[in-house]
Design a protein around this motif. Structure first.
Motif, short mmCIF file in Angstrom:
data_model
loop_
_atom_site.label_atom_id
_atom_site.label_comp_id
_atom_site.label_asym_id
_atom_site.label_seq_id
_atom_site.Cartn_x
_atom_site.Cartn_y
_atom_site.Cartn_z
N VAL A 162 4.72 72.28 68.10
CA VAL A 162 4.41 72.77 66.76
C VAL A 162 5.52 72.40 65.77
CG1 VAL A 162 4.12 74.87 65.37
CG2 VAL A 162 2.89 74.64 67.54
N ILE A 163 6.78 72.58 66.21
CA ILE A 163 7.92 72.22 65.35
C ILE A 163 7.92 70.73 65.06
CG2 ILE A 163 10.45 72.04 65.26
CD1 ILE A 163 10.53 74.74 66.76
N ALA A 164 7.67 69.90 66.08
CA ALA A 164 7.64 68.45 65.89
C ALA A 164 6.49 68.06 64.94
CB ALA A 164 7.48 67.74 67.23
N ALA A 165 5.34 68.72 65.07
CA ALA A 165 4.20 68.43 64.19
C ALA A 165 4.53 68.80 62.75
CB ALA A 165 2.97 69.19 64.67
N LEU A 166 5.18 69.94 62.56
CA LEU A 166 5.57 70.36 61.21
C LEU A 166 6.58 69.40 60.60
CD1 LEU A 166 5.81 74.24 61.63
CD2 LEU A 166 4.04 72.93 60.42
N VAL A 167 7.53 68.93 61.40
CA VAL A 167 8.52 67.96 60.92
C VAL A 167 7.83 66.65 60.54
CG1 VAL A 167 10.49 66.52 61.62
CG2 VAL A 167 10.50 68.97 62.12
N LEU A 168 6.89 66.20 61.37
CA LEU A 168 6.16 64.98 61.06
C LEU A 168 5.33 65.14 59.80
CD1 LEU A 168 5.01 63.70 64.58
CD2 LEU A 168 6.66 62.64 63.03
N ILE A 169 4.70 66.28 59.63
CA ILE A 169 3.93 66.55 58.41
C ILE A 169 4.84 66.51 57.19
CG2 ILE A 169 2.64 68.34 57.16
CD1 ILE A 169 1.36 69.08 59.89
N ALA A 170 6.01 67.12 57.30
CA ALA A 170 6.96 67.13 56.18
C ALA A 170 7.44 65.72 55.86
CB ALA A 170 8.15 68.04 56.50
N ILE A 171 7.70 64.93 56.89
CA ILE A 171 8.16 63.56 56.68
C ILE A 171 7.07 62.72 56.01
CG2 ILE A 171 8.77 61.40 57.87
CD1 ILE A 171 10.36 63.14 59.87
N PHE A 172 5.84 62.81 56.53
CA PHE A 172 4.75 62.04 55.94
C PHE A 172 4.43 62.52 54.52
CE2 PHE A 172 3.55 60.96 60.45
CZ PHE A 172 3.86 59.63 60.33
N SER A 173 4.56 63.81 54.29
CA SER A 173 4.35 64.35 52.95
C SER A 173 5.40 63.80 51.99
CB SER A 173 4.40 65.88 52.99
OG SER A 173 4.33 66.41 51.69
N ALA A 174 6.66 63.74 52.43
CA ALA A 174 7.74 63.22 51.59
C ALA A 174 7.51 61.73 51.29
CB ALA A 174 9.09 63.43 52.26
N ILE A 175 7.11 60.99 52.29
CA ILE A 175 6.85 59.56 52.10
C ILE A 175 5.69 59.36 51.14
CG2 ILE A 175 6.01 57.45 53.25
CD1 ILE A 175 7.64 58.36 55.73
N SER A 176 4.64 60.12 51.31
CA SER A 176 3.48 60.02 50.42
C SER A 176 3.86 60.40 48.99
CB SER A 176 2.36 60.93 50.93
OG SER A 176 1.28 60.91 50.05
N SER A 177 4.62 61.46 48.84
CA SER A 177 5.07 61.88 47.50
C SER A 177 5.94 60.81 46.86
CB SER A 177 5.83 63.20 47.58
OG SER A 177 4.98 64.25 47.92
N TYR A 178 6.85 60.27 47.64
CA TYR A 178 7.74 59.23 47.11
C TYR A 178 6.93 58.02 46.65
CZ TYR A 178 11.31 55.63 46.85
OH TYR A 178 12.11 54.61 46.42
N ASN A 179 6.01 57.57 47.49
CA ASN A 179 5.18 56.42 47.12
C ASN A 179 4.33 56.71 45.89
OD1 ASN A 179 6.21 54.83 49.17
ND2 ASN A 179 4.57 55.34 50.59
N GLY A 180 3.81 57.91 45.79
CA GLY A 180 3.04 58.30 44.61
C GLY A 180 3.90 58.31 43.36
N LEU A 181 5.12 58.80 43.48
CA LEU A 181 6.03 58.81 42.33
C LEU A 181 6.41 57.40 41.91
CD1 LEU A 181 8.34 61.81 43.29
CD2 LEU A 181 6.67 61.73 41.44
N ILE A 182 6.64 56.53 42.87
CA ILE A 182 6.95 55.13 42.56
C ILE A 182 5.78 54.49 41.82
CG2 ILE A 182 7.29 52.84 43.59
CD1 ILE A 182 9.81 54.49 43.58
N THR A 183 4.56 54.76 42.28
CA THR A 183 3.37 54.21 41.62
C THR A 183 3.27 54.71 40.19
OG1 THR A 183 2.22 54.06 43.73
CG2 THR A 183 0.85 54.08 41.74
#
Length: 187
Positions: A10-31
């Motif tokens: 569960v902790i690993a899944a939450l960390v992965l979700i946070a990482i993918f969310s950060a990457i998605s947010s960053y890419n959206g901000l760059i766009t």
């Protein structure tokens, strides 16, 4: 499965979700940031087009109204300021200065009926009017893009990533004070 294994999954899944969310947010901000820059460059292109039309317009007017040096000088100075402006606020200020100078020129044209009838002058005025419309649309598009960008960097949780990654609020392309009052020009 052991309870500790499930907790780690569960902790690993939450960390992965946070990482993918950060990457998605960053890419959206760059766009969005790139879109704002693109819209600003469209304003810049159209302001440059208008600045390129002005020497021809001034030269045409000079032939008819050579003694109107003050207005012609004001237009030349305003054009130089516009070409040298870099930021949205500098461009908005220089654009307002140039618009004011052009308004004074149009008032002077009233005193020269032969100039109003000149085919080259009429063509330049048509091109200038078309360019003014393009500038207006480009300003609106830029301000719309800035609005979307500014909202995005202020919304949670993107605001956390945006501040950590250095994304800052962008300025709108604002009209200069007094721009809401159009000059009276009669043809």
């Amino acid at each position: 499965m052991k309870r500790s294994t499930i907790v780690w999954i569960v902790i690993a899944a939450l960390v992965l979700i946070a990482i993918f969310s950060a990457i998605s947010s960053y890419n959206g901000l760059i766009t969005l940031d790139t879109n704002v820059d693109n819209k600003f460059s469209q304003i810049d292109v159209n302001l440059q087009r208008r600045a390129d039309l002005i020497p021809n317009l001034v030269n045409t007017v000079k032939g008819y109204a050579a003694h109107e040096k003050e207005v012609i000088t004001a237009i030349a100075n305003a054009r130089s300021n516009l070409v040298g402006a870099r930021t949205p606020s500098e461009k908005a200020q220089a654009d307002a200065q140039l618009s004011g100078a052009l308004s004074r020129l149009l008032v002077i044209v009233e005193n020269y009926p032969n100039l109003k009838a000149d085919a080259q002058f009429a063509r330049l005025m048509d091109e200038l009017a078309g360019t003014e419309n393009r500038i207006s649309v480009a300003r609106k598009d830029y301000n719309d893009a800035v609005s979307v960008y500014n909202v995005k960097i202020r919304r949670f949780p993107t605001s956390i990533y945006a501040s950590m990654l250095g994304f800052e609020k962008k300025d709108f392309f604002k009209a200069a004070p007094g721009a809401e009052t159009a000059p009276e020009v009669k043809f």
